[in-house]
Design a protein around this motif. Structure first.
Motif, PDB file in Angstrom:
ATOM      1  N   PRO A 192       0.816  -1.231   0.000  1.00 26.62           N
ATOM      2  CA  PRO A 192       0.000   0.000   0.000  1.00 26.62           C
ATOM      3  C   PRO A 192       0.848   1.278   0.000  1.00 26.62           C
ATOM      4  O   PRO A 192       0.538   2.234  -0.721  1.00 26.62           O
ATOM      5  N   GLN A 193       1.920   1.302   0.770  1.00 26.16           N
ATOM      6  CA  GLN A 193       2.787   2.477   0.797  1.00 26.16           C
ATOM      7  C   GLN A 193       3.454   2.672  -0.564  1.00 26.16           C
ATOM      8  O   GLN A 193       3.560   3.795  -1.055  1.00 26.16           O
ATOM      9  N   PHE A 194       3.893   1.572  -1.179  1.00 29.89           N
ATOM     10  CA  PHE A 194       4.500   1.687  -2.510  1.00 29.89           C
ATOM     11  C   PHE A 194       3.489   2.233  -3.512  1.00 29.89           C
ATOM     12  O   PHE A 194       3.819   3.101  -4.332  1.00 29.89           O
ATOM     13  N   ILE A 195       2.265   1.758  -3.471  1.00 32.92           N
ATOM     14  CA  ILE A 195       1.234   2.209  -4.418  1.00 32.92           C
ATOM     15  C   ILE A 195       0.986   3.703  -4.254  1.00 32.92           C
ATOM     16  O   ILE A 195       0.883   4.436  -5.246  1.00 32.92           O
ATOM     17  N   ARG A 196       0.917   4.183  -3.023  1.00 28.76           N
ATOM     18  CA  ARG A 196       0.751   5.633  -2.795  1.00 28.76           C
ATOM     19  C   ARG A 196       1.938   6.408  -3.351  1.00 28.76           C
ATOM     20  O   ARG A 196       1.777   7.443  -3.999  1.00 28.76           O
ATOM     21  N   LEU A 252      -1.188  -3.296  -8.624  1.00 27.06           N
ATOM     22  CA  LEU A 252      -0.138  -2.468  -9.221  1.00 27.06           C
ATOM     23  C   LEU A 252      -0.523  -1.818 -10.547  1.00 27.06           C
ATOM     24  O   LEU A 252      -0.006  -0.749 -10.888  1.00 27.06           O
ATOM     25  N   THR A 253      -1.416  -2.437 -11.309  1.00 28.56           N
ATOM     26  CA  THR A 253      -1.737  -1.964 -12.659  1.00 28.56           C
ATOM     27  C   THR A 253      -2.163  -0.492 -12.731  1.00 28.56           C
ATOM     28  O   THR A 253      -1.743   0.202 -13.655  1.00 28.56           O
ATOM     29  N   PRO A 254      -2.929   0.048 -11.796  1.00 26.29           N
ATOM     30  CA  PRO A 254      -3.294   1.471 -11.916  1.00 26.29           C
ATOM     31  C   PRO A 254      -2.109   2.438 -11.815  1.00 26.29           C
ATOM     32  O   PRO A 254      -2.185   3.555 -12.319  1.00 26.29           O
ATOM     33  N   VAL A 255      -1.005   2.007 -11.177  1.00 25.47           N
ATOM     34  CA  VAL A 255       0.117   2.934 -10.965  1.00 25.47           C
ATOM     35  C   VAL A 255       1.406   2.516 -11.655  1.00 25.47           C
ATOM     36  O   VAL A 255       2.391   3.245 -11.616  1.00 25.47           O
ATOM     37  N   ALA A 256       1.433   1.334 -12.303  1.00 26.64           N
ATOM     38  CA  ALA A 256       2.683   0.833 -12.868  1.00 26.64           C
ATOM     39  C   ALA A 256       2.452  -0.026 -14.102  1.00 26.64           C
ATOM     40  O   ALA A 256       1.381  -0.596 -14.281  1.00 26.64           O
ATOM     41  N   ARG A 257       3.493  -0.105 -14.917  1.00 24.84           N
ATOM     42  CA  ARG A 257       3.535  -1.127 -15.962  1.00 24.84           C
ATOM     43  C   ARG A 257       3.979  -2.394 -15.242  1.00 24.84           C
ATOM     44  O   ARG A 257       5.018  -2.402 -14.587  1.00 24.84           O
ATOM     45  N   VAL A 258       3.193  -3.457 -15.324  1.00 31.41           N
ATOM     46  CA  VAL A 258       3.412  -4.649 -14.502  1.00 31.41           C
ATOM     47  C   VAL A 258       3.961  -5.799 -15.341  1.00 31.41           C
ATOM     48  O   VAL A 258       3.425  -6.117 -16.394  1.00 31.41           O
ATOM     49  N   VAL A 259       5.031  -6.402 -14.827  1.00 28.56           N
ATOM     50  CA  VAL A 259       5.638  -7.576 -15.449  1.00 28.56           C
ATOM     51  C   VAL A 259       5.546  -8.715 -14.447  1.00 28.56           C
ATOM     52  O   VAL A 259       5.840  -8.536 -13.270  1.00 28.56           O
ATOM     53  N   VAL A 260       5.138  -9.889 -14.914  1.00 27.82           N
ATOM     54  CA  VAL A 260       5.132 -11.089 -14.083  1.00 27.82           C
ATOM     55  C   VAL A 260       6.239 -11.990 -14.625  1.00 27.82           C
ATOM     56  O   VAL A 260       6.289 -12.269 -15.814  1.00 27.82           O
ATOM     57  N   LEU A 265      12.629  -0.496   1.531  1.00 31.16           N
ATOM     58  CA  LEU A 265      11.643   0.423   2.081  1.00 31.16           C
ATOM     59  C   LEU A 265      11.570   1.668   1.204  1.00 31.16           C
ATOM     60  O   LEU A 265      12.568   2.078   0.616  1.00 31.16           O
ATOM     61  N   ILE A 266      10.418   2.306   1.169  1.00 29.10           N
ATOM     62  CA  ILE A 266      10.277   3.585   0.449  1.00 29.10           C
ATOM     63  C   ILE A 266      11.277   4.588   1.006  1.00 29.10           C
ATOM     64  O   ILE A 266      11.884   5.359   0.270  1.00 29.10           O
ATOM     65  N   GLU A 267      11.504   4.545   2.322  1.00 33.87           N
ATOM     66  CA  GLU A 267      12.437   5.475   2.958  1.00 33.87           C
ATOM     67  C   GLU A 267      13.865   5.321   2.437  1.00 33.87           C
ATOM     68  O   GLU A 267      14.679   6.228   2.570  1.00 33.87           O
ATOM     69  N   ASP A 268      14.192   4.150   1.855  1.00 31.94           N
ATOM     70  CA  ASP A 268      15.538   3.914   1.315  1.00 31.94           C
ATOM     71  C   ASP A 268      15.780   4.727   0.041  1.00 31.94           C
ATOM     72  O   ASP A 268      16.924   4.877  -0.383  1.00 31.94           O
ATOM     73  N   LEU A 269      14.707   5.225  -0.566  1.00 31.74           N
ATOM     74  CA  LEU A 269      14.846   6.007  -1.786  1.00 31.74           C
ATOM     75  C   LEU A 269      15.098   7.448  -1.364  1.00 31.74           C
ATOM     76  O   LEU A 269      14.195   8.155  -0.928  1.00 31.74           O
ATOM     77  N   SER A 270      16.319   7.871  -1.471  1.00 33.79           N
ATOM     78  CA  SER A 270      16.713   9.176  -0.925  1.00 33.79           C
ATOM     79  C   SER A 270      16.109  10.340  -1.676  1.00 33.79           C
ATOM     80  O   SER A 270      15.970  11.427  -1.134  1.00 33.79           O
ATOM     81  N   ALA A 271      15.746  10.147  -2.934  1.00 29.95           N
ATOM     82  CA  ALA A 271      15.178  11.239  -3.711  1.00 29.95           C
ATOM     83  C   ALA A 271      13.708  11.411  -3.363  1.00 29.95           C
ATOM     84  O   ALA A 271      12.929  10.475  -3.500  1.00 29.95           O
TER      85      ALA A 271
END
Length: 182
Positions: free
Chosen positions: A96-100, A130-138, A172-178
């Motif tokens: 959920p946090q990633f999707i936001r 994931l589909t609403p926010v990303a191009r999804v690969v399985v 974690l999202i927090e690991d993304l410094s940008a």
């Protein structure tokens, strides 16, 4: 009578030894539980969960669930990439946090790639989320994207620049410094 006293002493020593060994086993199990929890959460002492900042992603080619081919050279701008597995408890917790975060990522869906590492039957719920926010690969574990990004565990999240260089990564999202531009 002496035999009885000796037998009681031997049984007592065996019981005491058993008790000491049991406490030792319990202590080791607690240590292992802490270590396994840390590794599962992506905070273990092992190497990075995927390629680290400054690393270049190897060339890859994959087809999204929408039938679009995704390649490293086709990435434009800053691209958010995430790897999830349906068998991973931290993945379910962090999705959920990633999707936001992905919903607010500059460039929208075209600049976000979500990879579900699983067989198609088990991937359905993750693909739908994931589909609403990303191009999804399985793909299966060890597939072209997992290999190109050096994925060692899940979830793995990274930011990639237009030349295929990792600018930030972690579990974690927090690991993304940008920070995300609003």
């Amino acid at each position: 009578m002496a035999y009885l006293a000796a037998a009681v002493i031997v049984v007592g020593i065996i019981g005491l030894l058993n008790l000491i060994l049991t406490f030792g086993v319990i202590r080791r199990l607690r240590e292992h539980t802490v270590r396994l929890t840390a590794v599962e959460a992506g905070h273990g002492h092992s190497d990075q969960i995927m390629l680290g900042a400054g690393s270049t992603v190897a060339p890859f080619q994959a087809v999204t669930e929408d039938g679009v081919t995704v390649t490293r050279d086709g990435l434009t701008g800053r691209t958010l990439v995430a790897f999830f597995s349906p068998d991973c408890t931290p993945c379910r917790e962090r999705m959920p946090q990633f999707i936001r975060y992905a919903a607010e990522h500059p460039g929208g869906r075209d600049h976000v790639v979500g990879v579900v590492v699983s067989d198609r039957d088990a991937a359905g719920e993750y693909v739908a989320a994931l589909t609403p926010v990303a191009r999804v690969v399985v793909e299966s574990d060890g597939g072209p994207l997992c290999t190109a990004f050096g994925v060692q565990g899940f979830p793995a999240i990274g930011l990639i620049d237009e030349s295929g260089v990792v600018t930030a990564s972690g579990s974690l999202i927090e690991d993304l410094s940008a920070p995300v531009a609003g």
